[in-house]
Design a protein around this motif. Sequence first.
Motif, PDB file in Angstrom:
ATOM      1  N   ASP A 186     -47.798  27.430  45.365  1.00 18.22           N
ATOM      2  CA  ASP A 186     -47.417  28.737  45.884  1.00 18.22           C
ATOM      3  C   ASP A 186     -46.002  29.109  45.487  1.00 18.22           C
ATOM      4  N   SER A 195     -44.978  32.395  43.559  1.00 17.58           N
ATOM      5  CA  SER A 195     -44.090  33.372  44.178  1.00 17.58           C
ATOM      6  C   SER A 195     -42.877  33.660  43.309  1.00 17.58           C
ATOM      7  N   VAL A 216     -48.882  45.143  49.166  1.00 17.63           N
ATOM      8  CA  VAL A 216     -49.161  43.716  49.278  1.00 17.63           C
ATOM      9  C   VAL A 216     -49.963  43.484  50.558  1.00 17.63           C
ATOM     10  N   VAL A 267     -51.293  40.467  53.059  1.00 16.04           N
ATOM     11  CA  VAL A 267     -51.028  39.071  53.395  1.00 16.04           C
ATOM     12  C   VAL A 267     -51.768  38.727  54.673  1.00 16.04           C
ATOM     13  N   ALA A 303     -46.198  34.731  49.805  1.00 20.59           N
ATOM     14  CA  ALA A 303     -46.516  36.013  49.177  1.00 20.59           C
ATOM     15  C   ALA A 303     -45.299  36.616  48.486  1.00 20.59           C
TER      16      ALA A 303
END
Length: 151
Positions: free
Chosen positions: A66, A70, A87, A89, A106
């Motif tokens: 991740d 990111s 976005v 999430v 995210a």
Amino acid sequence: MKGFKDFLYDKNDILIALIILAIAALLIAWRMDVIMDYPHTLAEETGTEVTTDDTAIDDSQKQDKDSNQSDTQTDALWSNGALTKSVTVTVHGGSATDAVQDLVNAGLFESYDQFSQVCRDAGHKPENIKATTFTFDAGCTQADIAKIVTA
């Protein structure tokens, strides 16, 4: 009859304990399906995910993966302190740090400390983060995101 009364008087504590144990065993056996289903029920209520899949990766591998994603997403995600695109999430339940980790993954925040600071600056409590799916429109700032997830 006197012999039975003496026996009952001498052994009544043991008899009561056995009756209580028998009732408890019957209740547990009767509700075993509910007891065994409790982790899934709790997961649904808190928004977390229960997995027993052998292919699931551990947290350290997931965080490494991740963080690499990111880094590439963050550059294109922000421009002049505002989101450049919408976005979505999903924030999972658990502790506040676990929930904020979804926002960090995210690319919306760099760390829990940054999220906490933005919340405090905006007059919100970071531990009030909600577990649900959020959609942040293009143009949202970090303060807007903190307000949305803690409202």
